[in-house]
Design a protein around this motif. Structure first.
Motif, PDB file in Angstrom:
ATOM      1  N   UNK A  29       0.853  -1.187   0.000  1.00  8.97           N
ATOM      2  CA  UNK A  29       0.000   0.000   0.000  1.00  8.97           C
ATOM      3  C   UNK A  29       0.892   1.241   0.000  1.00  8.97           C
ATOM      4  N   UNK A  30       0.714   2.116   0.945  1.00 10.21           N
ATOM      5  CA  UNK A  30       1.530   3.326   1.033  1.00 10.21           C
ATOM      6  C   UNK A  30       3.010   2.962   1.131  1.00 10.21           C
ATOM      7  N   UNK A  31       3.820   3.696   0.381  1.00  9.89           N
ATOM      8  CA  UNK A  31       5.272   3.477   0.445  1.00  9.89           C
ATOM      9  C   UNK A  31       5.968   4.794   0.767  1.00  9.89           C
ATOM     10  N   UNK A  32       7.080   4.682   1.437  1.00  9.86           N
ATOM     11  CA  UNK A  32       7.764   5.895   1.853  1.00  9.86           C
ATOM     12  C   UNK A  32       9.262   5.761   1.873  1.00  9.86           C
ATOM     13  N   UNK A  33       9.910   6.887   2.086  1.00  9.18           N
ATOM     14  CA  UNK A  33      11.359   6.957   2.266  1.00  9.18           C
ATOM     15  C   UNK A  33      11.649   7.651   3.595  1.00  9.18           C
ATOM     16  N   UNK A  34      12.570   7.078   4.319  1.00  9.22           N
ATOM     17  CA  UNK A  34      13.093   7.670   5.539  1.00  9.22           C
ATOM     18  C   UNK A  34      14.600   7.745   5.414  1.00  9.22           C
ATOM     19  N   UNK A  35      15.228   8.516   6.271  1.00  5.72           N
ATOM     20  CA  UNK A  35      16.684   8.567   6.273  1.00  5.72           C
ATOM     21  C   UNK A  35      17.194   8.682   7.693  1.00  5.72           C
ATOM     22  N   UNK A  36      18.434   8.231   7.864  1.00  8.73           N
ATOM     23  CA  UNK A  36      19.055   8.281   9.181  1.00  8.73           C
ATOM     24  C   UNK A  36      20.511   8.663   9.050  1.00  8.73           C
ATOM     25  N   UNK A  38      24.209   9.622  10.971  1.00  7.24           N
ATOM     26  CA  UNK A  38      24.897   9.122  12.169  1.00  7.24           C
ATOM     27  C   UNK A  38      24.533   9.911  13.417  1.00  7.24           C
ATOM     28  N   UNK A  39      24.164   9.211  14.461  1.00  9.68           N
ATOM     29  CA  UNK A  39      23.835   9.857  15.722  1.00  9.68           C
ATOM     30  C   UNK A  39      22.480  10.506  15.784  1.00  9.68           C
ATOM     31  N   UNK A  40      21.685  10.336  14.726  1.00 15.38           N
ATOM     32  CA  UNK A  40      20.366  10.964  14.701  1.00 15.38           C
ATOM     33  C   UNK A  40      19.276   9.914  14.551  1.00 15.38           C
ATOM     34  N   UNK A  41      18.057  10.306  14.865  1.00 14.40           N
ATOM     35  CA  UNK A  41      16.929   9.402  14.696  1.00 14.40           C
ATOM     36  C   UNK A  41      16.547   9.299  13.220  1.00 14.40           C
ATOM     37  N   UNK A  42      15.852   8.207  12.906  1.00 15.29           N
ATOM     38  CA  UNK A  42      15.378   8.031  11.544  1.00 15.29           C
ATOM     39  C   UNK A  42      14.303   9.082  11.254  1.00 15.29           C
ATOM     40  N   UNK A  43      14.466   9.769  10.127  1.00 13.01           N
ATOM     41  CA  UNK A  43      13.662  10.925   9.788  1.00 13.01           C
ATOM     42  C   UNK A  43      12.803  10.635   8.562  1.00 13.01           C
ATOM     43  N   UNK A  85      24.862  19.014   1.935  1.00 14.24           N
ATOM     44  CA  UNK A  85      25.610  18.111   2.832  1.00 14.24           C
ATOM     45  C   UNK A  85      24.741  17.543   3.949  1.00 14.24           C
ATOM     46  N   UNK A  86      23.776  18.283   4.413  1.00 15.91           N
ATOM     47  CA  UNK A  86      22.892  17.799   5.485  1.00 15.91           C
ATOM     48  C   UNK A  86      21.919  16.718   5.019  1.00 15.91           C
ATOM     49  N   UNK A  87      21.897  16.433   3.720  1.00 17.85           N
ATOM     50  CA  UNK A  87      21.096  15.317   3.214  1.00 17.85           C
ATOM     51  C   UNK A  87      21.847  13.988   3.346  1.00 17.85           C
ATOM     52  N   UNK A  88      23.103  14.048   3.740  1.00 19.17           N
ATOM     53  CA  UNK A  88      23.897  12.833   3.909  1.00 19.17           C
ATOM     54  C   UNK A  88      23.280  11.932   4.963  1.00 19.17           C
ATOM     55  N   UNK A  89      22.993  10.688   4.566  1.00 20.33           N
ATOM     56  CA  UNK A  89      22.333   9.740   5.467  1.00 20.33           C
ATOM     57  C   UNK A  89      22.203   8.398   4.755  1.00 20.33           C
TER      58      UNK A  89
END
Length: 124
Positions: A29-36, A38-43, A85-89
């Motif tokens: 059904x619904x599909x998504x993208x998350x990113x994580x 280093x040292x941060x929660x999955x967003x 650079x902040x998209x690095x994950x």
């Protein structure tokens, strides 16, 4: 059980583009993208309804990233432009087995299946 396999990650300079792909082994059904990072929660990054017309994005990627879907091929894509650079994950594909309400699309717990992730590195 549905398996998700991401591809398309890599190293890119700031301002560049990448396209991530996620192949699902079965219908979801619904599909998504998350990113994580280093040292941060999955967003939450983005999500799309099974039929395709509904999409939602995290605030940090609005206007730069586009999620799309090919139901015939059980694929979901994430076009990433104007990378910073902040998209690095590590980017993860996620899928729900059944319908989930729009207000929960950004919640990790709403998804039943996850891929192994693909690394995206954006250099300054």
């Amino acid at each position: 059980q549905v398996q998700l396999v991401e591809s398309g990650g890599g190293l890119v300079q700031a301002g560049g583009s990448l396209r991530l792909s996620c192949a699902a082994s079965g219908r979801t059904s619904t599909m998504g993208w998350f990113r994580q990072a280093p040292g941060k929660e999955r967003e939450f990054v983005a999500a799309i309804s099974w039929s395709g017309p509904l999409r939602t994005y995290g605030d940090s990627v609005k206007g730069r990233f586009t999620i799309s879907k090919d139901n015939a091929e059980n694929m979901v894509y994430l076009q990433m432009n104007s990378l910073k650079p902040e998209d690095t994950a590590v980017y993860y594909c996620a899928a729900a087995q059944g319908d989930i309400i729009l207000s929960r699309w950004s919640r990790r717990g709403a998804y039943d299946y996850w891929g192994q992730g693909t690394q995206v590195t954006v250099s300054p």
